[in-house]
Design an enzyme around this catalytic site. Structure first.
Site, mmCIF file in Angstrom:
data_model
loop_
_atom_site.group_PDB
_atom_site.id
_atom_site.type_symbol
_atom_site.label_atom_id
_atom_site.label_comp_id
_atom_site.label_asym_id
_atom_site.label_seq_id
_atom_site.Cartn_x
_atom_site.Cartn_y
_atom_site.Cartn_z
ATOM 1 N N THR A 175 -8.471 28.075 18.668
ATOM 2 C CA THR A 175 -7.261 27.308 18.352
ATOM 3 C C THR A 175 -7.157 27.058 16.859
ATOM 4 O O THR A 175 -8.172 26.830 16.190
ATOM 5 C CB THR A 175 -7.214 25.948 19.093
ATOM 6 O OG1 THR A 175 -7.271 26.211 20.503
ATOM 7 C CG2 THR A 175 -5.961 25.173 18.788
ATOM 8 N N VAL A 204 -2.764 27.321 31.411
ATOM 9 C CA VAL A 204 -2.152 26.756 30.218
ATOM 10 C C VAL A 204 -3.042 25.611 29.749
ATOM 11 O O VAL A 204 -3.384 24.734 30.537
ATOM 12 C CB VAL A 204 -0.725 26.231 30.510
ATOM 13 C CG1 VAL A 204 -0.106 25.604 29.276
ATOM 14 C CG2 VAL A 204 0.160 27.352 31.056
ATOM 15 N N GLY A 205 -3.439 25.644 28.492
ATOM 16 C CA GLY A 205 -4.279 24.581 27.935
ATOM 17 C C GLY A 205 -3.417 23.504 27.287
ATOM 18 O O GLY A 205 -2.217 23.401 27.558
ATOM 19 N N ASP A 206 -4.032 22.688 26.438
ATOM 20 C CA ASP A 206 -3.311 21.557 25.852
ATOM 21 C C ASP A 206 -2.430 21.940 24.669
ATOM 22 O O ASP A 206 -1.466 21.233 24.365
ATOM 23 C CB ASP A 206 -4.299 20.480 25.403
ATOM 24 C CG ASP A 206 -5.240 20.989 24.319
ATOM 25 O OD1 ASP A 206 -5.809 22.097 24.483
ATOM 26 O OD2 ASP A 206 -5.403 20.300 23.296
ATOM 27 N N THR A 226 -7.911 20.475 19.133
ATOM 28 C CA THR A 226 -8.676 21.670 19.472
ATOM 29 C C THR A 226 -9.863 21.249 20.336
ATOM 30 O O THR A 226 -10.535 20.267 20.032
ATOM 31 C CB THR A 226 -9.192 22.394 18.224
ATOM 32 O OG1 THR A 226 -10.262 23.272 18.619
ATOM 33 C CG2 THR A 226 -9.731 21.426 17.189
#
Lengths: 306, 306
Positions: A175, A204-206, A226
């Site tokens: 990230t 899907v991440g943050d 991150t």
């Protein structure tokens, strides 16, 4: 007050190279300095915070050292699926994309949504179609290929198609992100990622989730996160920092320390964040071994890994 | 303290039928009463809040009067793309899905992520693949066809493939949701939606975004939102309610009224939410003409539209 100012990150986690390897270390720091210089250069020329964070993230996306854009990790299917988001603290407008493949600079698509559409977030095949119709630059698979990322994937690749546990990935989170305050005191944040190595099921991440991995509000600050994304989603980490400032009266440093060193720690979540407030204060806490990061304003400038 | 308790919604907006049409009105109220009775029945039998909200939402998904599951609206491509999320306030665990097609009950896939995986959110084609591998029930296009939704789509369908502005949709927001507190004082929230009629580009609204359209935390409350999703994302509305309670010391009613009647109103965003706290207090504010809604505990029970 020390504005304009910018801070960037290139991911947190276990530092996978020997920190005594001065050659690789130099490459990382050079890349960070490059993005800082460009982003801060724009701020001093009167560009807005949102334009400057977009530029800084674009530069980090174009560098294959970081897990975003060119250097994105491999999914379980051996592809590159990228997420990005950007938010403007002066208008609370935002743009976000998830699951882009082949797009050179996902953050530019997110920025396009912010600028030119009433939508905030698009995802998947149709988001790729959007990027094509809007003539964003696409690259072939070879552009996104890096030996290091391929090796990491090979190590993790299991036989089970249902492999869901990313814990084998350990703490090597990628990230990239940037936060800035411009000469007018407006803040903005942008984040871009290739996600987690060997990720499955269109995870899907943050990073592309407004309030989780990316948030900006002139009342409080701009934040880019991150780390292990699921913990950042469940903690609504970026907006939590903002709320601790707005509703609990904390300073930027108090709020960011509380969120990373107390709340995230308690959840056993790993990662870090960068944040800037409208006065130009900067905070960059993390609870991992290291975080590629740097900041620049008129009087100070540094880049750091551990 | 009045627990257990449950509240549900079937969307906010302009009420598209004549409220004097007692037959259609009766159908809506019956459907809401049905979901309330089932959800509350589970709570009284000792099931958890998260099981009960999942059940209530499943029932609303199966009813073609609401824009979720069976009654989902048509996208610009004439398909049905559904999003859902669920969050457990006792563990802060969550599950969310975006862009599902053909899946009978999207909320069950979200709940499966919460229960059985370390992931929070999956989207698009691979999320559909996940639902197939996990043997969730799929239905054909005809199952999701309703004349009303098809007519609404035909009215909005433009010639321009680039049509991005959903404002033509006016204020007819769908979405269903449930919030509950169980006998142990644990809260949970679930939301499910077919999104906006004629939506393009794989648009993701607030419903599946933890903190935006769905949030639950035993420290504060559980929330499910309905409305013009982009404003709920930019306002991180669900988590904002929670933060106003936790950090600013507001009651459930104060926090929900502040968020809907002051903050959302100021952004010119339209919609509403339902919320319950661990004591069983319930609040259901909205700034649209109506919101299909209802609540039930040991002493009270009602369903309402305007």
């Amino acid at each position: 007050m020390n504005i304009p100012a910018i801070a960037i990150h290139g991911g947190s986690g276990t530092i996978t190279f020997n920190p005594e390897d001065s050659e690789l270390k130099k490459q990382y720091l050079n890349a960070l300095n490059n993005a800082l210089a460009e982003g801060f250069g724009m701020l001093t020329k009167g560009y807005s915070a949102r334009e400057s964070v977009c530029k800084a993230v674009t530069i980090l996306e174009d560098c294959d050292l970081f897990n975003a854009g060119k250097g994105s990790v491999f999914t379980a299917k051996g592809r590159h699926e990228m997420d990005a988001a950007i938010m403007d603290g002066s208008t609370l407008k935002a743009g976000a994309v998830a699951g882009l493949r082949g797009v050179k600079n996902p953050v530019l698509v997110a920025y396009d949504l912010l600028l030119h559409t009433p939508l905030v977030m698009i995802a998947g095949e149709q988001a790729i179609e959007y990027a094509r119709q809007k003539d964003f630059k696409f690259e072939s698979d070879s552009y996104f290929y890096t030996q290091l990322r391929h090796d990491q994937w090979q190590q993790l690749k299991g036989n089970s198609e249902m492999k869901l546990d990313h814990s084998g990935e350990g703490a090597k989170f990628g990230t990239v992100g940037a936060v800035a305050v411009d000469a007018d005191g407006n803040v903005a944040a942008a984040t871009s990622t290739g996600g987690m190595t060997n990720k499955t099921w269109g995870r899907v991440g943050d990073s592309p989730l407004i309030g989780a991995g990316t948030y900006a509000n002139n009342k409080t600050c701009a934040i880019s996160c991150t780390g292990h994304g699921e913990y950042f989603i469940r903690g609504v980490v970026a907006y939590d920092v903002s709320c601790l400032m707005e509703y609990a009266g904390m300073s930027l440093k108090q709020a960011t320390d509380m969120v990373i060193h107390q709340k995230l720690q308690k959840m056993e979540g790993e990662g870090g964040l960068i944040a800037v407030d409208p006065l130009g204060n900067i905070s960059m806490p993390f609870n991992t071994e290291g975080m590629y990061r740097g900041m620049k304003n008129k009087t100070d400038s540094f880049t750091q890994i551990l």
